[in-house]
Design a protein around this motif. Structure first.
Motif, short mmCIF file in Angstrom:
data_model
loop_
_atom_site.label_atom_id
_atom_site.label_comp_id
_atom_site.label_asym_id
_atom_site.label_seq_id
_atom_site.Cartn_x
_atom_site.Cartn_y
_atom_site.Cartn_z
N ASN A 140 70.84 43.53 36.36
CA ASN A 140 70.70 43.16 37.77
C ASN A 140 71.92 43.55 38.60
O ASN A 140 71.83 43.62 39.82
CB ASN A 140 70.45 41.66 37.89
N SER A 141 73.03 43.80 37.98
CA SER A 141 74.23 44.16 38.74
C SER A 141 74.17 45.59 39.27
O SER A 141 74.72 45.88 40.34
CB SER A 141 75.47 43.98 37.86
N ASP A 142 73.51 46.49 38.53
CA ASP A 142 73.46 47.88 38.99
C ASP A 142 72.06 48.49 38.93
O ASP A 142 71.89 49.65 39.30
CB ASP A 142 74.43 48.75 38.20
N GLY A 143 71.08 47.71 38.49
CA GLY A 143 69.70 48.18 38.48
C GLY A 143 69.32 49.10 37.32
O GLY A 143 68.18 49.55 37.24
N ARG A 144 70.26 49.37 36.45
CA ARG A 144 69.93 50.26 35.34
C ARG A 144 68.93 49.61 34.40
O ARG A 144 68.95 48.40 34.18
CB ARG A 144 71.19 50.68 34.60
N THR A 145 68.08 50.45 33.82
CA THR A 145 67.05 49.97 32.91
C THR A 145 67.12 50.71 31.58
O THR A 145 67.67 51.82 31.49
CB THR A 145 65.65 50.14 33.51
N TRP A 146 66.54 50.09 30.59
CA TRP A 146 66.45 50.67 29.25
C TRP A 146 65.08 50.33 28.68
O TRP A 146 64.57 49.22 28.91
CB TRP A 146 67.54 50.11 28.34
N TYR A 147 64.49 51.30 27.94
CA TYR A 147 63.21 51.07 27.30
C TYR A 147 63.25 51.54 25.85
O TYR A 147 63.86 52.57 25.53
CB TYR A 147 62.09 51.83 28.02
N GLU A 148 62.59 50.81 25.02
CA GLU A 148 62.39 51.24 23.64
C GLU A 148 61.35 52.36 23.65
O GLU A 148 60.45 52.38 24.49
CB GLU A 148 61.93 50.04 22.80
N ASP A 149 61.48 53.29 22.73
CA ASP A 149 60.66 54.51 22.76
C ASP A 149 59.15 54.23 22.78
O ASP A 149 58.39 54.94 23.44
CB ASP A 149 61.00 55.39 21.56
N SER A 150 58.71 53.21 22.07
CA SER A 150 57.27 52.99 21.95
C SER A 150 56.63 52.52 23.26
O SER A 150 55.41 52.60 23.41
CB SER A 150 56.97 51.98 20.85
N VAL A 151 57.42 52.05 24.21
CA VAL A 151 56.86 51.56 25.48
C VAL A 151 57.27 52.44 26.65
O VAL A 151 56.77 52.26 27.77
CB VAL A 151 57.26 50.10 25.77
N LYS A 152 58.16 53.39 26.41
CA LYS A 152 58.64 54.24 27.48
C LYS A 152 57.49 55.01 28.10
O LYS A 152 56.66 55.60 27.39
CB LYS A 152 59.69 55.20 26.92
N GLY A 153 57.41 54.99 29.42
CA GLY A 153 56.33 55.67 30.12
C GLY A 153 55.08 54.82 30.31
O GLY A 153 54.18 55.18 31.08
N ARG A 154 55.00 53.69 29.61
CA ARG A 154 53.85 52.80 29.74
C ARG A 154 54.23 51.46 30.37
O ARG A 154 53.44 50.87 31.10
CB ARG A 154 53.22 52.53 28.37
N PHE A 155 55.41 50.98 30.07
CA PHE A 155 55.88 49.69 30.60
C PHE A 155 56.97 49.93 31.63
O PHE A 155 57.76 50.86 31.52
CB PHE A 155 56.45 48.82 29.48
N THR A 156 57.01 49.04 32.63
CA THR A 156 58.04 49.13 33.66
C THR A 156 58.65 47.75 33.88
O THR A 156 57.92 46.78 34.11
CB THR A 156 57.45 49.62 34.99
N ILE A 157 59.96 47.69 33.82
CA ILE A 157 60.67 46.43 34.07
C ILE A 157 61.22 46.47 35.49
O ILE A 157 61.68 47.51 35.97
CB ILE A 157 61.80 46.22 33.04
#
Length: 120
Positions: free
Chosen positions: A53-70
């Motif tokens: 929340n301090s800089d808006g950066r996000t990270w995704y695990e490979d199996s959900v990348k492109g399908r899930f959005t945080i």
């Protein structure tokens, strides 16, 4: 007291969408990272997404990348997980967590989870 609560789970058909919410309280929302985790039956809990929340950066695990959005709403102290194109393998209990360090990968507080079941 730091509190997190995940909700929004349910039954969804494969290929469908679902949005989970993680409501939080007891800490300065903008200074913390919030992570989403899931645990399927018989498997270990795995981290699948995180937002700083301090800089808006996000990270995704490979199996959900492109399908899930945080995403994060600081006005509501809430973090969302938009799940799209869900698969049978996404069936799990989903929970959220945060930590005192303020960045993704460090978690001290966990909320109760919400069940997501994907049907064929």
């Amino acid at each position: 007291e730091v509190q997190l609560q995940a909700f929004g789970g349910g039954l969804v058909q494969a290929g469908g969408s679902l949005r989970l919410s993680c409501t939080t309280s007891g800490f300065t929302f903008g200074d913390h990272a919030i992570g989403w985790f899931r645990q399927a039956p018989g498997k270990v809990r795995e981290g699948i997404a995180c937002i700083s929340n301090s800089d808006g950066r996000t990270w995704y695990e490979d199996s959900v990348k492109g399908r899930f959005t945080i995403s994060s709403d600081s006005a509501k102290n809430t973090v969302y997980l938009q799940m799209s194109s869900v698969e049978l393998e996404d069936t799990a209990v989903y929970s959220c967590a945060t930590g005192n360090a303020g960045y993704c990968g460090w978690y001290d507080y966990w909320g109760q989870g919400t069940q997501v079941t994907v049907s064929s």
